[in-house]
Enzyme design. Structure first.
Site, PDB file in Angstrom:
ATOM      1  N   ASP A   1      23.047  28.179  51.286  1.00  0.00           N
ATOM      2  CA  ASP A   1      21.409  28.540  51.662  1.00  0.00           C
ATOM      3  C   ASP A   1      20.571  28.206  50.540  1.00  0.00           C
ATOM      4  O   ASP A   1      21.064  27.751  49.597  1.00  0.00           O
ATOM      5  CB  ASP A   1      21.599  30.238  51.270  1.00  0.00           C
ATOM      6  CG  ASP A   1      20.147  30.866  51.278  1.00  0.00           C
ATOM      7  OD1 ASP A   1      19.590  30.704  52.434  1.00  0.00           O
ATOM      8  OD2 ASP A   1      19.891  31.593  50.772  1.00  0.00           O
TER       9      ASP A   1
ATOM     10  N   CYS B   1      60.325  43.833  38.478  1.00  0.00           N
ATOM     11  CA  CYS B   1      60.511  45.014  38.975  1.00  0.00           C
ATOM     12  C   CYS B   1      58.979  45.659  38.986  1.00  0.00           C
ATOM     13  O   CYS B   1      58.676  46.346  39.886  1.00  0.00           O
ATOM     14  CB  CYS B   1      61.253  45.983  37.562  1.00  0.00           C
ATOM     15  SG  CYS B   1      62.979  45.430  37.917  1.00  0.00           S
TER      16      CYS B   1
ATOM     17  N   ASP C   1      22.902  33.575  48.050  1.00  0.00           N
ATOM     18  CA  ASP C   1      22.622  34.568  46.571  1.00  0.00           C
ATOM     19  C   ASP C   1      23.124  35.902  46.769  1.00  0.00           C
ATOM     20  O   ASP C   1      22.760  36.677  45.641  1.00  0.00           O
ATOM     21  CB  ASP C   1      21.100  34.480  46.553  1.00  0.00           C
ATOM     22  CG  ASP C   1      20.378  34.990  47.609  1.00  0.00           C
ATOM     23  OD1 ASP C   1      20.763  35.685  48.606  1.00  0.00           O
ATOM     24  OD2 ASP C   1      18.948  34.935  47.807  1.00  0.00           O
TER      25      ASP C   1
ATOM     26  N   CYS D   1      61.979  44.433  34.486  1.00  0.00           N
ATOM     27  CA  CYS D   1      61.503  43.103  34.275  1.00  0.00           C
ATOM     28  C   CYS D   1      60.355  43.107  34.972  1.00  0.00           C
ATOM     29  O   CYS D   1      59.848  43.842  35.650  1.00  0.00           O
ATOM     30  CB  CYS D   1      62.310  42.015  34.507  1.00  0.00           C
ATOM     31  SG  CYS D   1      62.668  42.132  36.507  1.00  0.00           S
TER      32      CYS D   1
ATOM     33  N   ASP E   1      22.555  37.519  52.479  1.00  0.00           N
ATOM     34  CA  ASP E   1      23.654  36.594  53.138  1.00  0.00           C
ATOM     35  C   ASP E   1      24.635  37.319  53.424  1.00  0.00           C
ATOM     36  O   ASP E   1      25.844  36.547  53.758  1.00  0.00           O
ATOM     37  CB  ASP E   1      23.861  35.486  52.241  1.00  0.00           C
ATOM     38  CG  ASP E   1      22.239  34.578  52.036  1.00  0.00           C
ATOM     39  OD1 ASP E   1      21.403  34.643  53.011  1.00  0.00           O
ATOM     40  OD2 ASP E   1      22.130  34.219  50.957  1.00  0.00           O
TER      41      ASP E   1
END
Length: 708
Positions: A410, A15, A602, A12, A606
């Site tokens: 930013d 599992c 961006d 299943c 950063d």
């Protein structure tokens, strides 16, 4: 490096989850993907990747078998492994139940032996998957739902055999019920696989985007259709209207509008001309394009997006540990409850109802819904986000969204367009304008910073001055040597730090750059970078959702405050004249003030701030999807997707909590009812199947949020 393993013993989705988690714990594994129906695991390693023997041993410790496989096996229809069980068991059980409850034949006569003969193959063939799964788990000292199903069905069958062989000792034979239990549970697994297939749909759609052939232009100028495997870097490829790009490339001839919605979620076509970037799977709409191939296979933006989605779907959320801990002790506890039920009835009410009620307890308590609660929601949530051009790194990112209290933007390229333009160029101190223009162009031409690019574009017709020792000083400007003088082009803040006399600097609108030679100001350049059209609305929506909005920028304070006011950010939440490396410090300052910070940048310079933030959101482009610092990546440079990204993540976390609650509540309510005999074993089997489908169905509601 990618390894393929053939996995045995899975019955299943629970599992498959256990196998995936066992593989992900192996050192060197980036992520693992398990296909239940194909019985395969695909393991992506970091660097050279883990040893295959370590992967096989990890799967073995989880109670399953594994072996290396050379190729990808055929992926069958979802749940086809349960189809035979479902049809065979129900085809036997339904007529037996019909005869039993309509004609009421004697249990000990011909009908009892006919029922035994009919259900024995069902017990052997349909029950084999459960017996095998339970045995494999017992070999490693564990117990799973297969044990509960095997014990429950076998108890009903064995009691019936005893009643058949010793007439008068059992009042009812439960052969049809034993077969119906296996049939209904197989039906539940089949429906679970078919419904769960929808949750994996976005990844499958992404994988089908790339066409299988390309039209390559040969050296003699002729066009020929070639398979993708034959393409090489630098090949020229033709895209006619209606064609999908077979590889990443750069337009060298032609103009057209290209539909990139399958990658970015942006419905509006993007105009492409010479020098434009084309991504694999995007659709050429109007004109004929000739591309130079720049990316193939795993190098393409599409391939990297698929890797991110796969990793997210295979990831764990911390909240999942609750379900894991409960499931690990749940099966032994249920077995004890079932045994106690049988003994209590046996001593006071008869062994027959005791065994049947114990079987009902075993069947109704299968913890599959608990195991599916988290991965089903994560898969559906990450797919819904991917359809909107939002990539969620992993399950932990979903949880972070639920705790964020502040969002820090930013400025350049995030709140603003990121495409500044020069408004005015002023030569100062009697310097010759043509010479200063040539010098400014020479300094700006080699830089990739948006301001430098704007200056170089504005001064495109000016000649280049001869520079030596050109250097870019991150967050300040560009410098070099010209005619024996040290020259510099940069921000007013950087000029002030260098001791430049700024008394002659004129009052100019927008962001101002200064051109300096040996400390003397030669020119001032005014630039403007307009606010994105819907930035103010985005900020308003975020503030209405309870988040505190902030902005950080290296620009001068006057410009940043004016932009913040236009965006609806309070003046006390403005951080100006901040160098890129100091942005992470601003995040720390907010965190020290008890804020849980989401940083939006961006994705270019950063990375420290994105990594420091509680939640990093990179506003990027499809070609930049390999950014590792962010938790969430927006494939289009538009912050309008941020509220939707947060909404999807929060809805996914909410769905996980709902799934876990109802899975726990279901078991807590159903076990006493089964023990009391209110729920017979057949009803318990149906209820268990319904609980799994409810968890997956609740998770699938998240798919409606894609491209909302």
């Amino acid at each position: 490096m990618t390894n393929l393993l053939k996995i045995g013993g899975m019955t299943c989705q629970n599992c498959a989850r256990l196998v995936r988690e066992a593989l992900q714990l192996v050192t060197g594994v980036e992520y693992a993907e398990v296909d239940l129906d194909a019985g395969q695991a695909r393991v992506k390693g970091e660097g050279r990747g883990p040893e295959v023997t370590a992967l096989v041993e990890a799967v073995g410790r989880a109670g399953y078998t594994a072996a290396p496989e050379q190729g990808v096996g055929r992926k069958g229809a979802a749940g086809e492994g349960w189809r035979f069980n479902m049809i065979f068991a129900l085809a036997v059980a339904a007529p037996l139940m019909g005869i039993e409850y309509v004609l009421h034949p004697a249990m000990g006569g011909w009908f009892g032996w006919a029922s035994f003969a009919a259900t024995l193959p069902v017990q052997a063939l349909c029950g084999w998957r459960f017996y095998r799964g339970a045995w494999q788990q017992l070999l490693v000292g564990q117990a799973n739902m297969d044990m509960l199903v095997a014990l429950g069905s076998t108890a009903a069958f064995a009691l019936s055999v005893y009643g058949l062989l010793v007439p008068g000792r059992v009042h009812h034979l439960y052969f049809s019920e034993a077969a119906m239990i296996l049939g209904l549970i197989s039906l539940g697994h089949y429906l679970e696989a078919r419904v769960g297939e929808r949750a994996a749909g976005a990844l499958e759609q992404l994988m089908r985007l790339a066409p299988r052939t390309a039209r390559r232009i040969g050296r003699d100028g002729t066009e020929e259709a070639v398979p993708l495997e034959a393409l090489l870097h630098g090949d020229r490829v033709v895209l006619s209207p209606g064609d999908q790009a077979p590889a990443d490339g750069e337009v060298i001839e032609g103009e057209s509008a290209v539909d990139e919605s399958m990658l970015t979620g942006e419905s509006a076509p993007v105009d492409k001309g010479a020098g434009g970037k084309i991504y694999t799977g995007t659709l050429n709409q109007t004109g004929r394009l000739i591309l130079k191939v720049t990316g193939l296979g795993e190098e393409t933006a599409l391939a990297r997006i698929i890797e991110v989605v796969r990793r997210a779907q295979g990831s764990r959320a911390a909240i999942q540990r609750i379900g894991d801990r409960v499931s690990s002790i749940f099966v032994p506890v249920v077995v004890l409850i079932a045994a106690a039920t049988a003994v209590a009835y046996g001593l006071h009410g008869g062994w027959e109802p005791g065994i049947i009620n114990a079987a009902a307890v075993l069947i109704v308590a299968c913890p599959c819904a608990m195991g599916l609660a988290t991965p089903a929601a994560i898969m559906a949530g990450t797919n819904a986000a991917a359809r909107s051009g939002i990539l969620v790194r992993d399950g932990s990112a979903l949880e972070k969204c639920g705790t964020v209290t502040a969002i820090l933007f930013d400025k350049t390229g995030t709140l603003t367009e990121g495409r500044p333009r020069v408004e005015k160029f002023v030569a100062l101190g009697g310097s010759e304008e043509a010479g200063t223009r040539a010098l400014a162009k020479a300094l700006a031409a080699s830089s990739r910073h948006p301001y430098s690019k704007a200056v170089a574009e504005y001064l495109g017709d000016s000649p280049n001055a001869e520079l030596a020792g050109w250097r870019e000083e991150r967050g300040q400007g560009v410098s070099g040597e010209w005619g024996g003088q040290k020259v510099f082009l940069g921000s007013v803040t950087a000029l002030r730090e260098r001791g430049t006399d700024l008394t002659v600097m004129p009052e100019l609108p927008g962001t101002v750059l200064g051109l300096v030679a040996d400390g003397i100001l030669l020119a001032a350049i005014a630039l403007t970078d307009p606010l994105k059209p819907r930035a103010a609305e985005v900020v308003r929506r975020l503030r209405e959702s309870g988040l505190h909005a902030y902005v950080v920028s290296g620009d001068n304070e006057t410009v940043v405050r004016a932009m913040a006011a236009a965006a609806g950010i309070p003046p006390e939440n403005v951080f100006a004249e901040v160098r890129p490396e100091a942005k992470a410090g601003i995040v720390e300052r907010l965190q020290a003030a008890k804020e849980r910070v989401a940083f939006v940048g961006d994705g270019i310079n950063d990375a420290p701030a994105l990594a420091q933030a509680d939640l990093g959101i990179a506003v990027t482009q499809a070609s930049d999807v390999a950014r590792e610092a962010a938790d969430i990546l927006l494939l289009k440079a538009d912050i309008e997707a941020i509220p939707q990204a947060l909404e999807i993540c929060r809805a996914t976390l909410r769905t996980i909590k709902q799934n876990l609650f109802w899975a726990f509540f279901y078991n807590a309510a159903a076990i006493p009812l089964a023990a009391a005999g209110v729920l017979p074993p057949v009803a318990c089997a149906a209820a268990m199947a319904v609980s799994d489908i409810c968890v997956i169905g609740n998770s699938l509601r998240l798919l409606r949020m894609g491209r909302k």
